[in-house]
Design a protein around this motif. Structure first.
Motif, PDB file in Angstrom:
ATOM      1  N   GLY A   1      47.859 -22.633 -25.472  1.00 45.35           N
ATOM      2  CA  GLY A   1      47.586 -22.309 -26.775  1.00 45.35           C
ATOM      3  C   GLY A   1      48.686 -21.759 -27.630  1.00 45.35           C
ATOM      4  N   LEU A   2      49.381 -22.664 -28.275  1.00 42.15           N
ATOM      5  CA  LEU A   2      50.350 -22.244 -29.269  1.00 42.15           C
ATOM      6  C   LEU A   2      49.747 -22.444 -30.652  1.00 42.15           C
ATOM      7  N   PHE A   3      49.665 -21.362 -31.431  1.00 43.25           N
ATOM      8  CA  PHE A   3      49.161 -21.540 -32.789  1.00 43.25           C
ATOM      9  C   PHE A   3      50.111 -20.840 -33.760  1.00 43.25           C
ATOM     10  N   VAL A   4      50.273 -21.455 -34.904  1.00 44.43           N
ATOM     11  CA  VAL A   4      51.224 -20.963 -35.883  1.00 44.43           C
ATOM     12  C   VAL A   4      50.479 -20.075 -36.895  1.00 44.43           C
ATOM     13  N   VAL A   5      51.021 -18.910 -37.137  1.00 42.03           N
ATOM     14  CA  VAL A   5      50.452 -18.013 -38.128  1.00 42.03           C
ATOM     15  C   VAL A   5      51.271 -18.176 -39.397  1.00 42.03           C
ATOM     16  N   GLY A   6      50.607 -18.650 -40.468  1.00 40.78           N
ATOM     17  CA  GLY A   6      51.308 -18.848 -41.737  1.00 40.78           C
ATOM     18  C   GLY A   6      51.468 -17.526 -42.472  1.00 40.78           C
ATOM     19  N   MET A   7      52.056 -17.567 -43.643  1.00 44.77           N
ATOM     20  CA  MET A   7      52.209 -16.375 -44.465  1.00 44.77           C
ATOM     21  C   MET A   7      50.841 -15.904 -44.959  1.00 44.77           C
ATOM     22  N   ALA A   8      50.730 -14.620 -45.128  1.00 46.05           N
ATOM     23  CA  ALA A   8      49.470 -14.066 -45.629  1.00 46.05           C
ATOM     24  C   ALA A   8      49.233 -14.551 -47.055  1.00 46.05           C
ATOM     25  N   GLN A   9      47.970 -14.833 -47.346  1.00 49.70           N
ATOM     26  CA  GLN A   9      47.645 -15.287 -48.709  1.00 49.70           C
ATOM     27  C   GLN A   9      47.747 -14.124 -49.679  1.00 49.70           C
ATOM     28  N   ARG A  10      48.344 -14.406 -50.816  1.00 51.56           N
ATOM     29  CA  ARG A  10      48.450 -13.376 -51.839  1.00 51.56           C
ATOM     30  C   ARG A  10      47.232 -13.464 -52.748  1.00 51.56           C
ATOM     31  N   LEU A  11      46.755 -12.306 -53.131  1.00 53.86           N
ATOM     32  CA  LEU A  11      45.562 -12.252 -53.976  1.00 53.86           C
ATOM     33  C   LEU A  11      45.873 -11.483 -55.258  1.00 53.86           C
ATOM     34  N   THR A  12      45.252 -11.907 -56.325  1.00 56.53           N
ATOM     35  CA  THR A  12      45.385 -11.174 -57.592  1.00 56.53           C
ATOM     36  C   THR A  12      43.990 -10.767 -58.045  1.00 56.53           C
ATOM     37  N   TYR A  13      43.964  -9.720 -58.851  1.00 52.33           N
ATOM     38  CA  TYR A  13      42.683  -9.289 -59.396  1.00 52.33           C
ATOM     39  C   TYR A  13      42.096 -10.398 -60.255  1.00 52.33           C
ATOM     40  N   ARG A  14      40.764 -10.473 -60.301  1.00 52.33           N
ATOM     41  CA  ARG A  14      40.100 -11.543 -61.048  1.00 52.33           C
ATOM     42  C   ARG A  14      39.701 -11.103 -62.445  1.00 52.33           C
ATOM     43  N   ARG A  15      39.749  -9.811 -62.694  1.00 47.47           N
ATOM     44  CA  ARG A  15      39.380  -9.296 -64.010  1.00 47.47           C
ATOM     45  C   ARG A  15      40.625  -8.820 -64.755  1.00 47.47           C
ATOM     46  N   ARG A  16      40.416  -8.248 -65.933  1.00 45.05           N
ATOM     47  CA  ARG A  16      41.557  -7.902 -66.788  1.00 45.05           C
ATOM     48  C   ARG A  16      42.373  -6.707 -66.302  1.00 45.05           C
ATOM     49  N   CYS A  17      41.720  -5.714 -65.695  1.00 45.84           N
ATOM     50  CA  CYS A  17      42.429  -4.500 -65.271  1.00 45.84           C
ATOM     51  C   CYS A  17      43.333  -4.799 -64.078  1.00 45.84           C
ATOM     52  N   SER A  18      44.613  -4.499 -64.210  1.00 45.92           N
ATOM     53  CA  SER A  18      45.567  -4.843 -63.151  1.00 45.92           C
ATOM     54  C   SER A  18      46.018  -3.634 -62.343  1.00 45.92           C
ATOM     55  N   TYR A  19      45.288  -2.536 -62.453  1.00 51.43           N
ATOM     56  CA  TYR A  19      45.653  -1.328 -61.722  1.00 51.43           C
ATOM     57  C   TYR A  19      44.583  -0.975 -60.698  1.00 51.43           C
ATOM     58  N   ARG A  20      44.996  -0.239 -59.656  1.00 50.62           N
ATOM     59  CA  ARG A  20      44.084   0.115 -58.558  1.00 50.62           C
ATOM     60  C   ARG A  20      43.330   1.400 -58.913  1.00 50.62           C
ATOM     61  N   THR A  21      42.432   1.283 -59.860  1.00 54.85           N
ATOM     62  CA  THR A  21      41.664   2.436 -60.320  1.00 54.85           C
ATOM     63  C   THR A  21      40.341   2.533 -59.550  1.00 54.85           C
ATOM     64  N   LYS A  22      39.598   3.613 -59.801  1.00 55.88           N
ATOM     65  CA  LYS A  22      38.314   3.802 -59.105  1.00 55.88           C
ATOM     66  C   LYS A  22      37.319   2.702 -59.456  1.00 55.88           C
ATOM     67  N   SER A  23      37.368   2.256 -60.708  1.00 53.09           N
ATOM     68  CA  SER A  23      36.399   1.251 -61.152  1.00 53.09           C
ATOM     69  C   SER A  23      36.854  -0.173 -60.810  1.00 53.09           C
ATOM     70  N   ASN A  24      38.073  -0.334 -60.286  1.00 50.12           N
ATOM     71  CA  ASN A  24      38.620  -1.663 -59.984  1.00 50.12           C
ATOM     72  C   ASN A  24      38.800  -1.833 -58.483  1.00 50.12           C
ATOM     73  N   HIS A  25      37.849  -1.313 -57.724  1.00 51.19           N
ATOM     74  CA  HIS A  25      37.947  -1.341 -56.262  1.00 51.19           C
ATOM     75  C   HIS A  25      37.493  -2.708 -55.740  1.00 51.19           C
ATOM     76  N   VAL A  26      38.319  -3.313 -54.867  1.00 50.47           N
ATOM     77  CA  VAL A  26      38.004  -4.656 -54.351  1.00 50.47           C
ATOM     78  C   VAL A  26      38.020  -4.678 -52.834  1.00 50.47           C
ATOM     79  N   ARG A  27      37.368  -5.691 -52.283  1.00 50.41           N
ATOM     80  CA  ARG A  27      37.349  -5.921 -50.845  1.00 50.41           C
ATOM     81  C   ARG A  27      37.725  -7.373 -50.595  1.00 50.41           C
ATOM     82  N   LYS A  28      38.572  -7.589 -49.608  1.00 50.95           N
ATOM     83  CA  LYS A  28      38.960  -8.973 -49.286  1.00 50.95           C
ATOM     84  C   LYS A  28      37.834  -9.628 -48.505  1.00 50.95           C
TER      85      LYS A  28
END
Length: 132
Positions: A1-28
């Motif tokens: 079993g050889l398996f290749v691990v690619g680069m981690a996917q980058r994620l961006t916020y889906r709403r307008r606020c681009s800061y990690r505030t209390k009201s902008n809490h996300v889960r992957k």
């Protein structure tokens, strides 16, 4: 079993606020197609507090203010005097305090009537007159 691990996917916020505030809490979250996406997590509610001591009121759920609008009245209160506003200990204190105040009033009234009766029953010779 050889398996290749690619680069981690980058994620961006889906709403307008681009800061990690209390009201902008996300889960992957992984989609069925194997992509990573973001799920927005709502803020947690807090328990209603007693107006006298500030402790949590037991028996009332911890919700956001708007969520209380959607639940029935019996879930928002406790079936007791001051239910949903004051905790049980504070209600007990209020009842005991009111009872003791009433008892004190009765005692005061009895003492006053005794003193009045004692003043009436004095003989004229026992009365003390002020000298002017």
């Amino acid at each position: 079993g050889l398996f290749v691990v690619g680069m981690a996917q980058r994620l961006t916020y889906r709403r307008r606020c681009s800061y990690r505030t209390k009201s902008n809490h996300v889960r992957k979250s992984m989609t069925p197609g194997g992509k990573l996406s973001l799920h927005y997590v709502g803020k947690k509610g807090t328990n209603p507090k007693c107006g006298d001591c500030g402790n949590d009121i037991i028996g009332v759920p911890a919700l956001r203010p708007r969520e209380y609008h959607g639940i029935s009245k019996r879930k928002k209160t406790v079936s007791r005097a001051y239910g949903g506003s004051r905790c049980g200990g504070c209600v007990r204190l209020r009842i005991v305090r009111a009872f003791l105040i009433e008892e004190q009033k009765i005692v005061k009234k009895v003492l006053k009537s005794r003193a009045r009766r004692r003043r009436r029953t004095r003989l004229p010779s026992e009365r003390v007159y002020c000298k002017k």
